[in-house]
Enzyme design. Structure first.
Site, PDB file in Angstrom:
ATOM      1  N   PRO A   1       0.981  -1.261   0.008  1.00 52.12           N
ATOM      2  CA  PRO A   1      -0.080   0.060  -0.094  1.00 52.12           C
ATOM      3  C   PRO A   1       0.738   1.212   0.010  1.00 52.12           C
ATOM      4  O   PRO A   1       1.486   1.499   0.898  1.00 52.12           O
ATOM      5  CB  PRO A   1      -0.917  -0.197   1.185  1.00 52.12           C
ATOM      6  CG  PRO A   1      -0.157  -1.151   2.182  1.00 52.12           C
ATOM      7  CD  PRO A   1       0.779  -1.789   1.190  1.00 52.12           C
ATOM      8  N   LEU A   2       1.025   2.024  -1.104  1.00 52.57           N
ATOM      9  CA  LEU A   2       1.922   3.173  -1.403  1.00 52.57           C
ATOM     10  C   LEU A   2       0.771   4.494  -1.170  1.00 52.57           C
ATOM     11  O   LEU A   2       0.122   4.424  -2.110  1.00 52.57           O
ATOM     12  CB  LEU A   2       2.537   3.072  -2.478  1.00 52.57           C
ATOM     13  CG  LEU A   2       3.420   1.851  -2.819  1.00 52.57           C
ATOM     14  CD1 LEU A   2       3.559   1.509  -4.533  1.00 52.57           C
ATOM     15  CD2 LEU A   2       4.508   1.660  -2.048  1.00 52.57           C
TER      16      LEU A   2
ATOM     17  N   CYS B   1       3.949   3.117   9.762  1.00 54.17           N
ATOM     18  CA  CYS B   1       3.995   4.615   8.980  1.00 54.17           C
ATOM     19  C   CYS B   1       4.920   5.342  10.124  1.00 54.17           C
ATOM     20  O   CYS B   1       4.613   5.640  11.216  1.00 54.17           O
ATOM     21  CB  CYS B   1       2.505   5.279   9.121  1.00 54.17           C
ATOM     22  SG  CYS B   1       2.488   6.779   8.373  1.00 54.17           S
TER      23      CYS B   1
ATOM     24  N   LYS C   1       1.017  -4.869   9.414  1.00 51.73           N
ATOM     25  CA  LYS C   1       2.403  -4.342   8.843  1.00 51.73           C
ATOM     26  C   LYS C   1       2.978  -3.637   9.872  1.00 51.73           C
ATOM     27  O   LYS C   1       2.435  -2.522  10.389  1.00 51.73           O
ATOM     28  CB  LYS C   1       2.103  -3.692   7.382  1.00 51.73           C
ATOM     29  CG  LYS C   1       3.274  -3.231   6.772  1.00 51.73           C
ATOM     30  CD  LYS C   1       2.812  -2.580   5.492  1.00 51.73           C
ATOM     31  CE  LYS C   1       4.433  -2.494   4.593  1.00 51.73           C
ATOM     32  NZ  LYS C   1       5.547  -1.664   5.301  1.00 51.73           N
TER      33      LYS C   1
ATOM     34  N   HIS D   1       8.582  -4.629   7.491  1.00 52.59           N
ATOM     35  CA  HIS D   1       9.509  -3.955   6.819  1.00 52.59           C
ATOM     36  C   HIS D   1      10.973  -3.983   7.513  1.00 52.59           C
ATOM     37  O   HIS D   1      10.875  -3.763   8.723  1.00 52.59           O
ATOM     38  CB  HIS D   1       8.813  -2.664   6.824  1.00 52.59           C
ATOM     39  CG  HIS D   1       9.711  -1.674   5.910  1.00 52.59           C
ATOM     40  ND1 HIS D   1       9.544  -0.397   5.558  1.00 52.59           N
ATOM     41  CD2 HIS D   1      10.978  -1.801   5.356  1.00 52.59           C
ATOM     42  CE1 HIS D   1      10.428   0.298   4.702  1.00 52.59           C
ATOM     43  NE2 HIS D   1      11.257  -0.574   4.633  1.00 52.59           N
TER      44      HIS D   1
ATOM     45  N   ASP E   1      13.912  -3.258  -0.035  1.00 58.46           N
ATOM     46  CA  ASP E   1      14.830  -3.127  -1.010  1.00 58.46           C
ATOM     47  C   ASP E   1      14.810  -4.272  -2.098  1.00 58.46           C
ATOM     48  O   ASP E   1      15.979  -4.722  -2.560  1.00 58.46           O
ATOM     49  CB  ASP E   1      16.300  -3.396  -0.222  1.00 58.46           C
ATOM     50  CG  ASP E   1      16.677  -2.316   0.714  1.00 58.46           C
ATOM     51  OD1 ASP E   1      16.109  -1.164   0.441  1.00 58.46           O
ATOM     52  OD2 ASP E   1      17.526  -2.355   1.655  1.00 58.46           O
TER      53      ASP E   1
ATOM     54  N   ALA F   1       7.582  -2.178  -2.893  1.00 58.11           N
ATOM     55  CA  ALA F   1       6.896  -1.041  -2.405  1.00 58.11           C
ATOM     56  C   ALA F   1       7.695  -0.297  -3.569  1.00 58.11           C
ATOM     57  O   ALA F   1       7.344  -0.085  -4.599  1.00 58.11           O
ATOM     58  CB  ALA F   1       7.104  -0.509  -1.120  1.00 58.11           C
TER      59      ALA F   1
END
Length: 709
Positions: free
Chosen positions: A370-371, A455, A494, A524, A558, A579
């Site tokens: 989700p970007l 976030c 996430k 992440h 990455d 992402a």
């Protein structure tokens, strides 16, 4: 003459003449070594090594170039300029080409930094001494960037009632400030951008009529909107985009008339005393910190609502978990609003067991992250076309959804080609998150709901959402358990490795998330403090994948090539989330599935941009407002696309996501233009697709390119 840049061979080879080679060899070698560390290009690297060879054996500098030559080539539209034009460019202010370039994308000095000195401090020192209060650290967003609002694009707009063919029933009535005379509007309307309207060509009808910027394709005599009935019938009754916000639902949300039965029941259980003999603020399942939410959201209970018998947890069971997870059967019976007789289903009073809830079977699939800003519906359509298996909407703030904001609900829209689709919610409190989950469970079609606990931006973090939830375990638990209790679809989470750079806490939180009822976790491999400036820690992701078992864990960070994806899958994760790699090269999904490097041409990349603009016009509209909205999101995407280095120019494969290349010439003008990090060149690309920009148009990307540290 060199075909890529149009520079005579003698002018390139002159600095390497034998008379100067000995004097500058040491300095040149040092500079070249630094350039090669950032990114190695095939022929430039050979040329750099050729500095030590005899003059006749040195290959030409075909691709590598200087910043000034790069921008001079683009200003000359890809053709060698005259000597007079070149001298005029040299006489211009040297920083003119950088004026609109994002600060974080400017070329950095090759000099080593002093110990403890940051890159920003070095740049500030290079531009001159400033007062301490004026120095600001570059962050991840341009918060004060200029923004052109839609009402700046058109001074005189046509009333929507005229466009829709019901001018006599204007919604605004006598207060309407829009034009109702089509002839008057056409006299001031900007010129059309093309002869083909994508909406008319696809669906047989353009709902924007005379306001469409491609209206000449479907306007007849008297500005009548032409309809291709044969093509329009094929789409009649078909819904291409789902999860729209109905007007009646928006009205109920704004008037606070939507019923949250399951969420209210869960919040009441949060606020109930653990036993009748409890003291003060003792509550089951929440701490003093958690009580402030339940006190302000759950209604007070009257004595008749109190249960006659307390339900005690089984031996060895955590009373906190029992209070949060298992409802009292008597309470459920009393709170059920439907009184029935005869045989009925019991789903209104008995909760589905975890084993009965729909499972999320996406192990081994490619998951598009989700970007925010760039992960819009047209971009997701591009990624689906290239092989993305799972897509997720942009992060939506739960409080805005509960208020019925149209702009926030637009983030939940789902195209019919998205077969496995989820939405991501952000919030800081159990009441709003649980209610929002129940709202979406009743009103939209999704395959899973994701909680954003990764976030890093200050606006979210300081309010207790995003990464801050990793440090607020009570609130985090209440949110996960509450949302899981009201959802009929799987719940995913996430997270990042932690908040602080060298203190990882994900391995401690993941087992708890599994116990709370989440179906999957995405990790992440960076902390909040790291943002995107460090390499993702895949060794730690592998460690967490073992801890999470049997719950699936997806890894993120990455991934820019199929080699990166293969190494990630060898770490034991259930799948990978992509992402920034998808923003830089959306065809990465094809490369992973076909296990190859795609040396995609500039014309193929331009076709992708053309498809994006068509999808954008279809989604946001083909009138002036829709065209400029499409342009805005195209420019945001181009700020990432410019980081891609063509495979045919690389000496060593693959390209690494955090390596910054030197200035280079592409194999043709379009490829060089797409490599530019100058905002003016991005605007030039948008004008090739969407026509000239409006007067006084300005643009600054939302995301700074601070990933090249």
């Amino acid at each position: 003459m060199f075909p890529a840049c149009g520079i005579p061979a003698t002018r390139v080879a002159a600095p390497l003449a034998p008379a100067l080679a000995d004097a500058s060899l040491e300095l040149l070698s040092l500079k070249n070594a630094l350039l090669m560390r950032r990114r190695r290009l095939t022929e430039p690297a050979m040329a750099l090594l050729g500095a030590e060879l005899p003059h006749q054996d040195r290959p030409s500098l075909r691709f590598l170039t200087s910043k000034d030559q790069f921008h001079e080539y683009l200003r000359a539209q890809g053709t060698p300029g005259s000597e007079e034009a070149r001298q005029e460019d040299e006489e211009e202010e040297p920083a003119s080409s950088d004026r609109t370039e994002p600060p974080a994308k400017r070329a950095r000095s090759d000099e080593p930094l002093a110990e403890g000195e940051s890159q920003e401090d070095a740049e500030e020192a290079g531009r001159g001494e400033k007062e301490p209060g004026e120095r600001k650290r570059a962050r991840g967003q341009n918060k004060s960037r200029p923004c052109m609002k839609p009402n700046h694009y058109e001074k005189s707009r046509l009333c929507p009632s005229v466009t829709q063919g019901c001018a006599e029933k204007c919604y605004f009535g006598a207060r309407c400030r829009f034009l109702h005379d089509i002839s008057e509007y056409m006299a001031v309307k900007p010129a059309d951008l093309g002869q083909n309207c994508v909406l008319f060509a696809t669906f047989g009808k353009c709902i924007y009529g005379v306001t469409c910027r491609f209206a000449q394709a479907h306007l007849g005599d008297g500005y009548q909107n032409i309809i291709n009935m044969e093509l329009a019938k094929q789409w009649e009754g078909k819904s291409l985009v789902r999860n729209n916000l109905p007007k009646d639902l928006q009205h109920r949300l704004r008037k606070k008339k939507f019923s949250f039965e399951k969420a209210d029941e869960y919040l009441r259980r949060l606020g109930k005393p653990q036993d009748k003999g409890g003291k003060g603020n003792k509550t089951s399942g929440i701490s003093t910190e958690g009580q402030e939410v339940s006190n302000c959201t759950a209604p007070e209970e009257s004595p008749k609502d109190a249960p006659e018998h307390s339900v005690l947890p089984e031996e060895g069971e955590d009373p906190k978990a029992a209070a949060l997870e298992s409802p009292c059967t008597m309470d459920a019976l009393e709170s059920s609003p439907i009184k029935t007789m005869g045989p009925v289903t019991d789903e209104d009073i008995i909760k589905l067991r975890p084993c009965e809830k729909k499972k999320l079977e996406i192990q081994g699939k490619l998951y598009l992250a989700p970007l925010t800003t760039c992960g819009n519906l047209p971009f997701r359509r591009i990624c689906k076309r290239f092989g993305a298996d799972v897509t997720c909407g942009e992060m939506a703030v739960c409080t805005n959804l509960l208020q019925g904001q149209s702009s926030e609900w637009a983030l939940l829209k789902r195209h019919h080609t998205e077969d496995v689709f989820g939405v991501q919610l952000e919030g800081a409190f159990p009441d709003t998150m649980t209610k929002c989950a129940e709202l979406l469970n009743q009103t939209i079609e999704v395959d899973f709901v994701d909680i954003n606990v990764g976030c890093p931006i200050d606006l979210v973090y300081k309010k207790g959402g995003g990464c801050a939830l990793m440090t607020r375990s009570n609130k985090f638990e209440q949110i996960v358990r509450g949302m899981n209790s009201v959802l009929d679809v799987p719940l995913t989470v996430k997270i990042r490795t932690g908040v602080q750079e060298k203190i990882n806490v994900a391995h401690k939180i993941i087992p708890k998330i599994r116990e709370w009822g989440a179906s999957m976790v995405t990790l992440h491999g960076r902390s909040r403090e790291q943002r995107y400036t460090k390499v993702a820690d895949w060794d730690y992701i592998a460690e967490c994948a073992k801890i999470a078992s049997p719950m699936p864990l997806f890894g993120n960070g990455d991934i820019l090539s199929y080699e990166d994806a293969n190494r990630a899958m060898q770490m034991g994760v259930s799948g990978i989330m992509i992402a920034r790699g998808a923003l830089i090269k959306p065809w990465i999904f094809t490369e992973i599935k076909e296990q190859r490097h795609w040396d995609i041409s500039s014309s193929e990349r331009f076709d992708i941009l053309k498809d994006f603009t068509n999808y954008g016009l279809e989604h946001w509209g083909s009138d002036t407002q829709g065209v400029e909205k499409t342009r805005k999101f195209l420019l945001e995407w181009l700020s990432f696309l410019c980081r891609y280095i063509p495979v045919g120019l690389l000496e060593h494969l693959p390209q690494k996501i955090n390596e910054r290349p030197p200035y280079y010439m592409g194999r043709d003008y379009l490829e060089t233009l797409m490599a530019s990090q100058n905002v003016d060149d991005w605007i030039k690309i948008s004008e090739l697709l969407l026509g000239p920009v409006p007067t006084n148009f300005t643009f600054l990307p939302k995301h700074k390119a601070n990933s090249y540290r």
